[in-house]
Design a protein around this motif. Structure first.
Motif, PDB file in Angstrom:
ATOM      1  N   VAL A  52      66.182  30.168 116.131  1.00  0.00           N
ATOM      2  CA  VAL A  52      66.231  31.506 116.723  1.00  0.00           C
ATOM      3  C   VAL A  52      67.312  32.317 116.020  1.00  0.00           C
ATOM      4  O   VAL A  52      68.474  31.893 115.939  1.00  0.00           O
ATOM      5  CB  VAL A  52      66.509  31.427 118.234  1.00  0.00           C
ATOM      6  N   LEU A  53      66.927  33.484 115.500  1.00  0.00           N
ATOM      7  CA  LEU A  53      67.875  34.338 114.799  1.00  0.00           C
ATOM      8  C   LEU A  53      68.707  35.126 115.801  1.00  0.00           C
ATOM      9  O   LEU A  53      68.160  35.689 116.752  1.00  0.00           O
ATOM     10  CB  LEU A  53      67.141  35.311 113.872  1.00  0.00           C
ATOM     11  N   PRO A  54      70.014  35.202 115.610  1.00  0.00           N
ATOM     12  CA  PRO A  54      70.827  36.027 116.519  1.00  0.00           C
ATOM     13  C   PRO A  54      70.418  37.492 116.474  1.00  0.00           C
ATOM     14  O   PRO A  54      70.372  38.170 117.497  1.00  0.00           O
ATOM     15  CB  PRO A  54      72.254  35.828 116.010  1.00  0.00           C
ATOM     16  N   ARG A 279      57.567  24.133 113.108  1.00  0.00           N
ATOM     17  CA  ARG A 279      58.789  24.895 113.381  1.00  0.00           C
ATOM     18  C   ARG A 279      58.445  26.371 113.585  1.00  0.00           C
ATOM     19  O   ARG A 279      57.628  26.934 112.865  1.00  0.00           O
ATOM     20  CB  ARG A 279      59.784  24.752 112.219  1.00  0.00           C
ATOM     21  N   VAL A 280      59.084  26.964 114.576  1.00  0.00           N
ATOM     22  CA  VAL A 280      58.916  28.386 114.840  1.00  0.00           C
ATOM     23  C   VAL A 280      60.246  29.083 114.599  1.00  0.00           C
ATOM     24  O   VAL A 280      61.278  28.658 115.128  1.00  0.00           O
ATOM     25  CB  VAL A 280      58.446  28.645 116.286  1.00  0.00           C
ATOM     26  N   VAL A 281      60.227  30.122 113.793  1.00  0.00           N
ATOM     27  CA  VAL A 281      61.398  30.963 113.579  1.00  0.00           C
ATOM     28  C   VAL A 281      61.229  32.200 114.454  1.00  0.00           C
ATOM     29  O   VAL A 281      60.295  32.977 114.270  1.00  0.00           O
ATOM     30  CB  VAL A 281      61.535  31.363 112.092  1.00  0.00           C
ATOM     31  N   TRP A 282      62.129  32.344 115.418  1.00  0.00           N
ATOM     32  CA  TRP A 282      62.076  33.469 116.355  1.00  0.00           C
ATOM     33  C   TRP A 282      63.025  34.568 115.890  1.00  0.00           C
ATOM     34  O   TRP A 282      64.167  34.307 115.514  1.00  0.00           O
ATOM     35  CB  TRP A 282      62.479  33.023 117.755  1.00  0.00           C
ATOM     36  N   ALA A 283      62.534  35.812 115.934  1.00  0.00           N
ATOM     37  CA  ALA A 283      63.384  36.953 115.601  1.00  0.00           C
ATOM     38  C   ALA A 283      64.424  37.158 116.690  1.00  0.00           C
ATOM     39  O   ALA A 283      64.404  36.503 117.737  1.00  0.00           O
ATOM     40  CB  ALA A 283      62.539  38.210 115.445  1.00  0.00           C
ATOM     41  N   GLY A 284      65.331  38.078 116.445  1.00  0.00           N
ATOM     42  CA  GLY A 284      66.370  38.402 117.416  1.00  0.00           C
ATOM     43  C   GLY A 284      65.813  39.085 118.655  1.00  0.00           C
ATOM     44  O   GLY A 284      64.600  39.264 118.796  1.00  0.00           O
TER      45      GLY A 284
END
Length: 615
Positions: A52-54, A279-284
């Motif tokens: 998860v991106l800050p 894997r999931v990359v979540w935006a801020g």
């Protein structure tokens, strides 16, 4: 569970018949979303589940969790909810922008009770009604660091709650700021409250497939709210239908940026990846609403090796204007839904990126997704082929209907001692869901949308499909969005008008667009009387077209024209419970009879507000 049964070949439209030759019940899907998570944690304990991106600027500093760590966090959070009195039939409200803790809380709420995510940007009366309908006594919400305005809203709504659990921003460091006391309500940070809970197992009764998993609110941003109920079986089946796509494998990295109060975020970018350990990359927290995200986007794709993503058409229209300044060879395809994909957007995005855009179709009442497209088998004009085990038909009135394992059990209409009362409210008949979408289905099961039944423009008793107008305008090389609505008319009842958005810097005007439409709309009665260019067309919080605002504007313009001869008359239009209401403000010296006569010829609801004459 054998992988041979779980993962049939599903790469082309011709695979559908072979998939459905095996009954869905024989595929041995996990019973619940909790069982799905536990399976992932058992199979791939050390593999990264989510990053998860800050925020957009700090895309190199994600907060990551392995599948085993995610399950442990969910156990702690669910055990906290259980200790606070949440049981299988109790809803837990969630109101926050996306963050690492919200992902955990969403899954935990479905384990301990029923998750009821809401959009914190809605009006407070609207939110209060959603909370009342859900019956939630516990609210998980953004704290003052994560979203100060949401925190203030939560405090204002807390009177009817037992507990408010507070989320911190992704990657937050240092001591958390103190929280104000709320009389009679337990308030605390969720990580602190759950820190001592058991991480190995859930202390309560685990859910079963037929149990309710979530309530999602539907519709636009005004009018009476509706809560659509999902069972665990609904969500697991729909997530599997998407995960079964042979174009994605365990190494596929998914990008997610839609808010978790929307079913797409839950099913497409949270549950479906659990099936294959992706894997999931979540935006801020702002997701696609963060303007800074677009300037960084291609570098994010390169750094995290993003393979697929899901967004609405307006996101791709913006990305098409962003120079590709990184290696994006990992990005194999991008999914688009919720609103029509203009040909100009598709062409611009694909030419500039080389990435195919795949349309899909779905609605909350059918859990999420009901149709998908294929990169190697394009079907122009279609939003995709129906997903396996979802059956579709077109009713006599031309409306698309769906049956199958993803169709919801109904809307929440009340609660009794034995549980929630659900009602299809006219949308469910003998297991078939009336979608409200006008459509055609071809021989291969591909769905061709023809507009919304309720959006029909009725000109002198003649039904006009707005899609005729919208398709003609969307064919213009500079038009990025189009919507046609009815404008009140004294003679015909209503006439069609159109609103469009165009590409930045496009040399096009309303006169030229009107001429373009006149030449291409195939039905003379459907040619719009006016075309208005806006910076952007109104959308709901999840990017779906919101035509009520356009109807209000068209009504305001029509009434203003009708009252042009009335001195000092001012016209406003607003939405009241899904309908357009006009307010005419005029001085005491106005001719009220003239106003009544002028507006009496229009089928509009209007009020007259009299002000004092200027001295």
């Amino acid at each position: 569970m054998t992988d041979d049964l779980l993962w049939p070949r599903y790469a082309a439209p011709t695979d559908l018949a072979a998939i459905e030759a095996v009954p869905l019940a024989d595929r041995d899907l996990p019973e619940t979303t909790y069982a799905l998570l536990a399976r992932a944690a058992t199979r791939w304990p050390a593999r990264t589940a989510l990053s998860v991106l800050p925020d957009a600027a700090r895309w190199r500093e994600p907060e990551s969790r392995s599948f085993a760590e995610l399950l442990a966090d969910v156990h702690r959070c669910a055990n906290l909810l259980h200790r606070l009195g949440v049981r299988r039939g109790d809803a837990v409200a969630l109101m926050a922008p996306n963050c690492a803790q919200l992902v955990t809380a969403m899954l935990a709420a479905q384990l301990a009770g029923i998750a009821a995510p809401v959009n914190g940007a809605l009006s407070r009366p609207h939110l209060a009604e959603l909370l009342r309908r859900s019956g939630a006594r516990v609210l998980i919400t953004a704290g003052p660091e994560l979203a100060p305005e949401v925190w203030e809203t939560a405090r204002a709504l807390a009177d009817e709650l037992d507990a408010v659990l507070v989320l911190r921003p992704t990657g937050a460091g240092g001591a958390a700021p103190p929280l104000d006391d709320i009389a009679g309500v337990r308030v605390g940070y969720i990580d602190e409250q759950a820190a001592t809970e058991d991480a190995e197992a859930f202390a309560g009764e685990p859910p079963r497939s037929a149990d309710l998993a979530a309530f999602f609110h539907t519709g636009g941003t005004t009018g009476a709210p509706k809560l659509a109920a999902h069972t665990h079986a609904n969500e697991v089946a729909d997530a599997w239908m998407l995960a079964a796509n042979s174009l994605i494998d365990p190494d596929t990295v998914v990008f997610g940026a839609l808010p978790l109060f929307h079913v797409n975020a839950l099913v497409v970018t949270l549950l479906a990846p659990l099936f294959k350990g992706q894997r999931v990359v979540w935006a801020g927290p702002l997701g696609y609403r963060d303007a800074a995200l677009f300037g960084e986007f291609w570098r994010i794709v390169e750094h995290h090796r993003i393979a697929t993503m899901s967004a609405v058409a307006t996101v791709y229209a913006t990305l098409a204007q962003v120079p590709v300044d990184a290696d994006i060879s990992s990005l194999r395809f991008a999914m688009v839904g919720a609103s029509p994909l203009p040909p100009a957007v598709r062409t611009d995005f694909q030419q500039r990126t080389g990435v195919p855009l795949l349309e899909g179709y779905g609605l909350t009442e059918a859990t999420c997704a009901s149709a998908r497209s294929f990169p190697d088998a394009p079907r122009p004009g279609a939003v995709g082929q129906r997903l396996p085990y979802q059956h579709m038909t077109v009713l006599e009135n031309g409306v698309l209907a769906i049956s199958g394992p993803t169709v919801f059990p109904g809307y929440v209409v009340g609660r009794e001692d034995h549980g929630y009362r659900l009602d299809g409210l006219g949308k469910l008949v003998d297991g078939w869901l009336d979608t409200g979408d006008l459509a055609e289905i071809d021989e291969d099961g591909f769905v061709h949308l023809r507009g919304r039944a309720k959006d029909l423009i009725i000109r002198g008793g003649h039904n006009i499909d707005p899609a005729l107008i919208e398709d003609a305008l969307l064919a213009h090389p500079h038009v990025t969005a189009a919507a046609a609505v009815g404008r009140p008319d004294a003679h015909a009842g209503e006439v069609p008008v159109a609103y469009v958005a165009v590409a930045p810097g496009a040399a096009v005007d309303e006169v030229g667009l009107l001429a373009w439409a006149a030449q291409r709309v195939p039905e003379r009665a459907a040619v719009p009387k006016a075309v208005t260019v806006l910076d952007a067309l109104p959308l709901t919080a999840v990017g779906k077209p919101y035509k009520l605002d356009l109807r209000a504007d068209a009504t305001r313009r029509a009434v203003a024209d009708a009252l042009a001869a009335v001195p000092d008359a001012e016209v406003e239009a607003h939405i009241d419970d899904g309908s357009v209401v006009v307010t005419v403000t005029a001085p005491t010296s106005c001719d009220r009879t003239a106003i009544g006569d002028a507006l009496g010829a229009y089928a509009v609801t209007w009020n007259l507000h009299i002000t004092q004459d200027a001295s």
